[in-house]
Design an enzyme around this catalytic site. Structure first.
Site, PDB file in Angstrom:
ATOM      1  N   GLY A 452      43.231  36.286  29.718  1.00 48.45           N
ATOM      2  CA  GLY A 452      42.772  37.035  28.468  1.00 48.45           C
ATOM      3  C   GLY A 452      43.703  36.856  27.123  1.00 48.45           C
ATOM      4  O   GLY A 452      43.333  36.633  26.240  1.00 48.45           O
ATOM      5  N   TRP A 581      47.605  52.358  36.204  1.00 49.33           N
ATOM      6  CA  TRP A 581      48.730  51.981  35.197  1.00 49.33           C
ATOM      7  C   TRP A 581      48.842  53.229  33.851  1.00 49.33           C
ATOM      8  O   TRP A 581      49.133  53.032  32.857  1.00 49.33           O
ATOM      9  CB  TRP A 581      48.286  50.927  34.341  1.00 49.33           C
ATOM     10  CG  TRP A 581      48.727  49.672  35.262  1.00 49.33           C
ATOM     11  CD1 TRP A 581      49.023  49.758  36.457  1.00 49.33           C
ATOM     12  CD2 TRP A 581      48.468  48.239  35.265  1.00 49.33           C
ATOM     13  NE1 TRP A 581      49.076  48.467  37.369  1.00 49.33           N
ATOM     14  CE2 TRP A 581      48.732  47.550  36.624  1.00 49.33           C
ATOM     15  CE3 TRP A 581      47.894  47.476  34.258  1.00 49.33           C
ATOM     16  CZ2 TRP A 581      48.573  46.293  36.656  1.00 49.33           C
ATOM     17  CZ3 TRP A 581      47.718  46.186  34.345  1.00 49.33           C
ATOM     18  CH2 TRP A 581      48.125  45.524  35.561  1.00 49.33           C
ATOM     19  N   ASP A 619      38.970  43.410  34.382  1.00 48.86           N
ATOM     20  CA  ASP A 619      40.216  43.132  35.278  1.00 48.86           C
ATOM     21  C   ASP A 619      40.734  44.226  36.017  1.00 48.86           C
ATOM     22  O   ASP A 619      40.488  45.584  35.557  1.00 48.86           O
ATOM     23  CB  ASP A 619      41.503  43.049  34.153  1.00 48.86           C
ATOM     24  CG  ASP A 619      41.479  41.533  33.477  1.00 48.86           C
ATOM     25  OD1 ASP A 619      40.674  40.777  34.105  1.00 48.86           O
ATOM     26  OD2 ASP A 619      42.019  41.554  32.331  1.00 48.86           O
ATOM     27  N   GLU A 685      46.339  35.965  41.352  1.00 50.85           N
ATOM     28  CA  GLU A 685      47.733  35.413  41.233  1.00 50.85           C
ATOM     29  C   GLU A 685      47.898  34.464  42.562  1.00 50.85           C
ATOM     30  O   GLU A 685      47.621  34.859  43.548  1.00 50.85           O
ATOM     31  CB  GLU A 685      48.660  36.555  41.220  1.00 50.85           C
ATOM     32  CG  GLU A 685      50.283  36.254  41.440  1.00 50.85           C
ATOM     33  CD  GLU A 685      50.588  35.718  42.884  1.00 50.85           C
ATOM     34  OE1 GLU A 685      51.445  35.000  43.068  1.00 50.85           O
ATOM     35  OE2 GLU A 685      50.095  36.613  43.832  1.00 50.85           O
ATOM     36  N   HIS A 714      55.048  34.801  34.502  1.00 48.56           N
ATOM     37  CA  HIS A 714      56.280  35.589  34.592  1.00 48.56           C
ATOM     38  C   HIS A 714      57.468  34.890  34.616  1.00 48.56           C
ATOM     39  O   HIS A 714      58.622  35.456  34.802  1.00 48.56           O
ATOM     40  CB  HIS A 714      56.148  36.813  35.736  1.00 48.56           C
ATOM     41  CG  HIS A 714      54.965  37.682  35.827  1.00 48.56           C
ATOM     42  ND1 HIS A 714      53.865  37.336  35.946  1.00 48.56           N
ATOM     43  CD2 HIS A 714      55.106  38.760  35.301  1.00 48.56           C
ATOM     44  CE1 HIS A 714      53.053  38.472  35.863  1.00 48.56           C
ATOM     45  NE2 HIS A 714      53.721  39.436  35.608  1.00 48.56           N
TER      46      HIS A 714
END
Length: 781
Positions: A452, A581, A619, A685, A714
């Site tokens: 994204g 979050w 997501d 992931e 990352h």
């Protein structure tokens, strides 16, 4: 001489990034070569000193071990791994002749270098903090390298503070580790407990010689039933480890903290262990009303540290009820202390920094500093009696009542819409009918895409800051964002990606962006929380009923699609992740709040479809993260979390291809739930774990489209073509090529453009090579 008593008030840890993210800026300056190691050390020392002074000013004692020494440059699990010598073979070269590793080497283990991949990263229990996963094998040579731990205590002592070092306990350390590459089948890191515990004993002896009175050993692994290890073996390991440490000849007093849930069946073993204090999370757990005689006797001989101040959320809370819980423990032990339920790592520093928040809302909140003050208040009540703190208890109760009655907390129209939902709102057409309707997207085998976001450049961040300061008009800002979108679309076409994204330049954060556009949310200016390493987020505050007053993403997605003949994904953040979050209201079930968010997203999807967007990604990277640690609570969670996603997407037409994305967690336990999301394509992931998730997918018979990540975003490493091709070959071995997508692990927001372009170019080249091989094999067949 009597042993020093445990402090009557303490916290389990404190934010370490700094009130204005000083640690983040210093670490990133070191990485960029703008400062050297000595300057980084000096800045970190200043930050630690400021933290100790602040905690003392808020009521924690200077000389009674009530202030925890919980600083870390990157991650506390990595710190422990280095302290006990658990460094993977590929990084042994970083150690000097004494076996110690300097700061540059420390960060190399965290971030990788060249062909040496970093340690895998995953979520710390059910939080949004990421830890680095130790790699333990049969031959891992444990050895003590505790210089930093001892030096941290000595630094505080020189400044007039007697602090309490905080370490990850040995059982949790091994439970969170993974078997090193090459370990024999069936090997478990917990097999090495007998070899690790003597290193901990040696560390405790060093700390004792340095003058440490109390050590905190964090053992959240004891409360979790989600770790892939037989529960009986975990409890057996607890007994073995602490029987050895507790009877060591020379050691400080031991405080074993068990945050994030109740100890449950581990409580009797810990009560029997020769430790002096036990930390109980009484926000998410409880002590059983009926205890067997042995457990009751064991607890009576220890200090019970009541974790009654919520270390994970930002609400002021019910202090009267919290004090009741503390007093209730006095029936079990004559020595009781009050504490936070977890480390305050998970909350921002100080509500007083938030000058733009509505004053009423601010009065309902408690960040880290306010929570320390709450601990001090309850501690005073423990010592002097309830009457001494009655005014503070009454003020907290009044704030709760004011919050419950405030406009916007309950909105009848939102609640009526939820009440009117029927089963049809939670489902789409059958997957085969959807696949047929989506054939005209005309995608190749192994289609390439990204998750994204594209890099947020200095120019983008500067433009956003100028807009906030009023130095840039809204029209000028929007034009700059359109120019960036056009550039990103052109770049993706040049690279040869099959499904494009608009890059999200207008989004400050994948949750905050939506929070600023939805009713029921507030955002902060300085409410930063560490996510991993130097990466920080500003969780929004979800305080009231949620509604969408206007479209949120349609303008940007529609503009991006107008620039290309290739499909451009509409990008939304799912309801579970928006909750995970954010700091979410605690006055109603999470499932109710999730469904409110889902209805707002459902309306947004309908508007995206009307604007001509054929692929929409919702997501849900936090789906696994929020899974409760106790098995008894997991079914209900999976029902409402999956249901909220299906409510958000249930109105999409069969011809609309719905994607979702999940990241950095162990997925095996929720594979069935991921299937139940019923997304057409799920990206996951997989790069750091070298496609381990493919085994779970194959074993479960997962029958939807899937994109296991091939690029670890990352890390600054650029994966080579051969590396990506190897990962894809592994994926094709477990997922039919017709359902396989090719993508990075996560969004690219935090990466630079040079590494992003190089990495995506390699991904496209590798995908083409594997696509051709698969096609040749099919033709030969």
């Amino acid at each position: 001489m009597n042993a020093p008593a445990f402090p009557t008030g303490t916290i389990l840890g404190y934010p370490r990034i700094g009130r204005r993210r000083e640690l983040k800026h210093a670490v990133e300056a070191f990485w960029a070569g703008r400062i050297d190691a000595s300057e980084l050390e000096a800045r970190a020392a200043g930050l630690r000193a400021a933290t100790r002074d602040r905690l003392a000013s808020l009521g924690l004692g200077r000389d009674d071990s009530s202030i925890p020494e919980s600083f870390s440059f990157y991650d506390q699990v990595l710190d422990t791994a280095i302290a006990v010598g658990a460094v993977p073979d590929r990084f042994r070269r970083l150690a000097n002749e004494r076996g110690t590793i300097d700061l540059a080497g420390y960060f190399t283990i965290a971030r990788g270098e060249g062909d040496d991949a970093p340690l895998e990263m995953t979520k710390w229990f059910d939080t949004n903090y990421h830890y680095l996963v130790p790699e333990i094998g049969p031959d891992t040579a444990f050895a003590l390298h505790a210089e930093r731990i001892v030096a941290g205590f000595a630094e505080a002592k020189a400044a007039g503070f007697l602090t309490r070092p905080v370490l990850v306990g040995p059982v949790t350390f091994l439970l969170l580790a993974k078997a090193a590459d090459g370990a024999p089948e069936g090997f478990r890191p917990l097999d090495r407990l007998v070899d690790l515990v003597p290193v901990y004993a040696e560390l405790l002896a060093e700390l004792c010689r340095a003058g440490v009175e109390w050590v905190q050993l964090d053992e959240p692994g004891l409360v979790s039933e989600s770790i892939d290890e037989p529960r009986g073996r975990v409890i057996e390991a607890l007994g073995a480890a602490y029987d050895a440490l507790g009877t060591a000849a020379r050691r400080p007093l031991l405080f074993v903290a068990a945050p994030y849930a109740g100890l449950g069946d581990a409580l009797p073993a810990l009560a029997a262990a020769p430790v002096e204090a036990i930390g109980l999370d009484l926000v998410r757990g409880r002590v059983p009303e009926q205890l067997d005689p042995a457990t009751a006797a064991g607890l009576a001989a220890k200090t019970l540290v009541a974790g009654v101040i919520d270390g994970r959320n930002v609400w002021r809370g019910d202090l009267d009820r919290a004090f009741d819980r503390v007093e209730a423990l006095r029936t079990l032990s004559g020595s009781v202390s009050v504490s936070t339920s977890t480390s305050l790592l998970h909350v921002p520093h100080d509500v007083a920094d938030e000058t733009a928040l509505d004053a009423g809302l601010a009065g309902w909140l408690a960040f880290a500093d306010q929570k320390v003050a709450q601990v001090a208040t309850l501690e005073r009540g423990l010592v002097a009696g309830r009457a001494a703190i009655q005014a503070e208890l009454d003020a907290a109760s009044a704030a709760l009542a004011e919050r419950a009655a405030a406009p916007g907390v309950r909105v009848p129209a939102v609640r009526d819409r939820l009440a009117a939902l029927d089963d049809a709102a939670f489902s789409r057409a059958a997957s085969d009918a959807r696949a047929a309707a989506q054939e005209d997207l005309d995608l190749p085998a192994l289609p390439t895409t990204t998750i994204g976001s594209f890099p947020q450049t200095t120019e983008i961040r500067r433009a956003r800051a100028r807009l906030v300061r009023g130095e840039l008009t809204d029209a000028a800002y929007r034009e700059l964002m359109r120019e960036e979108i056009a550039r990103v679309i052109s770049l993706q076409e040049d690279l040869g990606l099959d499904v494009l994204v608009h890059g999200e330049p207008e989004r400050n954060d994948m949750v905050q962006y939506f929070a600023e556009l939805l009713e029921g949310f507030a955002v902060t200016e300085h409410g930063w929380v560490q996510s991993y390493g130097s990466r920080c987020t500003r969780p929004s505050i979800l305080w009231g009923d949620v509604a969408r007053p206007a479209p949120m993403t349609v303008e940007w997605s529609q503009y991006a699609q107008s620039l290309s003949d290739r499909p451009v994904k509409g990008m939304l953040t799912g309801p579970v992740t928006i909750l995970a979050w954010s700091f979410v209201r605690d006055d109603q079930p999470l499932g109710d709040t999730a469904r409110q968010v889902a209805l707002a997203l459902r309306d947004e999807i309908a508007d995206l479809e009307r604007a001509g967007i054929r692929i929409i990604q919702v997501d849900e990277p936090a789906l696994r993260e929020l899974l409760p640690l106790k098995r008894a609570d997991q079914h209900a969670y999976l029902e409402w979390s999956v249901g909220s996603f299906r409510l958000a997407t249930g109105g999409a037409a069969p011809a609309t291809q719905v994607h979702t994305h999940l990241c950095y967690s162990e997925f095996g336990v929720v594979i069935d739930a991921i299937r139940e999301l019923d997304a057409d394509v799920t990206s996951i992931e997989a790069a750091r774990s070298r496609m381990e998730v493919v085994d779970d997918l194959a074993a479960s018979g997962f029958d939807h489209g899937v994109g296991p990540g091939v690029y670890d975003i990352h890390s600054p490493r650029v994966p080579g073509v051969d590396e990506v091709r190897s990962l894809l070959e592994r994926a094709v071995g477990g997922v039919p090529a017709g359902r396989l997508w090719v993508n990075p692990d996560c969004g690219l927001k935090t990466r630079g453009y040079d590494e992003t372009v190089a990495s995506l170019a390699n991904i496209v080249e590798a995908a083409r090579a594997v696509r051709e091989r698969v096609a040749v094999g099919a033709n030969a067949g």
